[in-house]
Design a protein around this motif. Structure first.
Motif, PDB file in Angstrom:
ATOM      1  N   LEU A 254      42.441  54.484  47.628  1.00 13.30           N
ATOM      2  CA  LEU A 254      43.691  55.067  46.931  1.00 13.30           C
ATOM      3  C   LEU A 254      44.043  56.367  47.602  1.00 13.30           C
TER       4      LEU A 254
ATOM      5  N   ASN B  47      46.959  47.447  46.805  1.00 12.37           N
ATOM      6  CA  ASN B  47      45.997  46.787  46.604  1.00 12.37           C
ATOM      7  C   ASN B  47      45.668  45.757  47.825  1.00 12.37           C
TER       8      ASN B  47
ATOM      9  N   HIS C 171      45.133  48.104  50.813  1.00 11.23           N
ATOM     10  CA  HIS C 171      44.238  49.046  51.102  1.00 11.23           C
ATOM     11  C   HIS C 171      42.963  48.889  50.290  1.00 11.23           C
TER      12      HIS C 171
ATOM     13  N   LEU D 263      50.612  49.975  42.682  1.00 11.20           N
ATOM     14  CA  LEU D 263      49.265  49.789  42.781  1.00 11.20           C
ATOM     15  C   LEU D 263      48.869  48.248  43.006  1.00 11.20           C
TER      16      LEU D 263
ATOM     17  N   LEU E   2      42.241  48.332  46.477  1.00  7.39           N
ATOM     18  CA  LEU E   2      41.944  49.012  45.641  1.00  7.39           C
ATOM     19  C   LEU E   2      41.030  48.576  44.569  1.00  7.39           C
ATOM     20  N   TYR E   3      40.909  47.499  44.479  1.00 13.11           N
ATOM     21  CA  TYR E   3      40.161  46.865  43.337  1.00 13.11           C
ATOM     22  C   TYR E   3      39.533  45.357  43.826  1.00 13.11           C
TER      23      TYR E   3
END
Length: 413
Positions: free
Chosen positions: A333, A272, A275, A268, A277-278
């Motif tokens: 995601l 990130n 892509h 993750l 993610l957060y």
């Protein structure tokens, strides 16, 4: 075979020492840093060009056999001595900009000019010091093939070994470019030793290296390099279906919970960067782990250090939103899953053998089943081999000698 999950991961990095980590951190400084921005648009012929070559080991046939046996492979007589070279070469980073990567090139000590080629894609590791080019403890994987007469290229991937920057864990595209460009670098090394490399490449890999091997096979078949083409393909225990197999198995307890925590955190945080993610780690990771999780994967921490710093279960690591999103992905995601899970969505024109273990609780067997099914649906000739009710690392020790024997049947050295 039941073993504590933490000790499983710790054993994989048993050879890591704090001194080696320190040395490698220093080695990624200016001398081996990526070229300047003015070179980022240079013509494509810089790919695979050598930055440095260093002889790291020269082994007699017996020493090469002992090195392979030290990695857990059945003892057998080696036909040739082996020389291992640490290679630094130019390659694009995950954004297409010019950088450097490192890898291990292993050549048999034999008089024959032409050498058949094996690529070995390594498994998951977080510390730079564990990569093939800088970690003698894993040279036995290459020695298994090189002592039989093959030239072997074992890429470190981006950000591991002597490569700068963080490792983009699970990024198939950069695993492919790093591998193709190491093949080009290996061709130069082999030529300097009086050898020519056969264009037919036999590709294998373990764990993370399973999807990397599949993706490299597709690239070679599609003409990624004008000299090399795919000869055989035999990945081992890879996470080919992170969305439909690995993530659900990590959340429902099928996998070792502690190992699942490690994989979720590593993947993750890496995804990130590709892509988005957060915005902040607290969106996916619970306190207090949200404050430390990204720094744990900076390439200087061993797996044992990372495991000690993370909780025991994915439910303790991930926020409720993170868990729900992993099971019902959308947006960034979903894009990350789709990019990671594309390695088996093609039709190899060579026979493929996929190896896995029904007892594996690091990488679920269903990954291999998904891969074999996808390949079959595309019309490929594929054999799925279950090496038994063994854990993850033993599956490598059981499968790779079978891979080596099959390569010998297909394209003898």
């Amino acid at each position: 075979m039941k073993t504590n999950a933490t000790s499983l991961k710790t054993r994989r990095l048993a050879a890591t020492g704090a001194a080696l980590v320190t040395v490698l951190a220093a080695a990624t400084g200016p001398a081996l840093a990526a070229p300047g921005d003015n070179e980022s648009t240079a013509p494509g012929n810089w790919r695979g060009t050598l930055v440095s070559v260093e002889t790291v080991e020269q082994l007699s046939p017996q020493a090469a056999a002992d090195q392979a046996a030290g990695r857990g492979y059945p003892a057998r007589a080696a036909r040739y001595g082996v020389t291992h070279y640490r290679v630094v070469y130019r390659t694009p980073d995950e954004h297409g900009r010019l950088t450097t990567a490192s890898g291990l090139v292993s050549l048999p000590e034999r008089g024959r000019d032409d050498l058949r080629v094996v690529v070995y894609e390594h498994g998951t590791m977080a510390a730079r010091a564990q990569a093939p080019s800088v970690n003698p403890a894993v040279h036995g994987d290459s020695a298994l093939f090189a002592a039989a007469g093959y030239a072997v290229a074992a890429p470190d991937y981006l950000g591991l070994g002597l490569g700068p920057g963080p490792h983009p864990y699970g990024d198939l595209a950069s695993e492919v470019t790093a591998s193709v460009d190491l093949l080009r670098a290996a061709r130069s090394v082999a030529h300097s030793q009086g050898h020519r490399l056969d264009p037919r490449v036999q590709v294998t890999g373990f764990s993370q290296g399973g999807p990397a091997a599949m993706a490299l096979g597709r690239a070679l078949q599609s003409g990624a390099d004008r000299h090399f083409r795919l000869g055989s393909l035999a990945p081992v225990s890879g996470p080919y279906a992170t969305r439909d197999a690995e993530a659900p198995a990590g959340l429902d307890g099928t996998l070792h919970p502690k190992v699942a925590v490690y994989y979720f955190a590593y993947w993750l945080t890496a995804m990130n960067r590709l892509h988005h993610l957060y915005d902040t780690p607290s969106e996916l990771f619970q306190a207090p782990y949200d404050q430390a999780v990204e720094a744990l994967f900076d390439g200087t921490h061993s797996d044992s250090e990372i495991l000690q710093s993370l909780p025991d279960t994915p439910q303790q690591l991930l926020t409720p939103h993170g868990i729900d999103w992993a099971l019902h992905p959308t947006g960034g995601l979903l894009a990350a899953f789709e990019a990671s899970d594309s390695s088996c969505d093609w039709a190899p024109r060579v026979p493929v053998r996929v190896y896995a273990a029904s007892g594996d609780r690091d990488v679920a067997l269903s990954n291999a089943q998904h891969c074999a099914q996808a390949l079959t649906e595309h019309g490929a000739q594929v054999t799925l081999t279950d090496v038994g009710t063994v854990e993850h690392s033993p599956s490598r020790r059981l499968a790779l000698p079978q891979v080596a024997a099959w390569f010998e049947e297909r394209l003898p050295a």
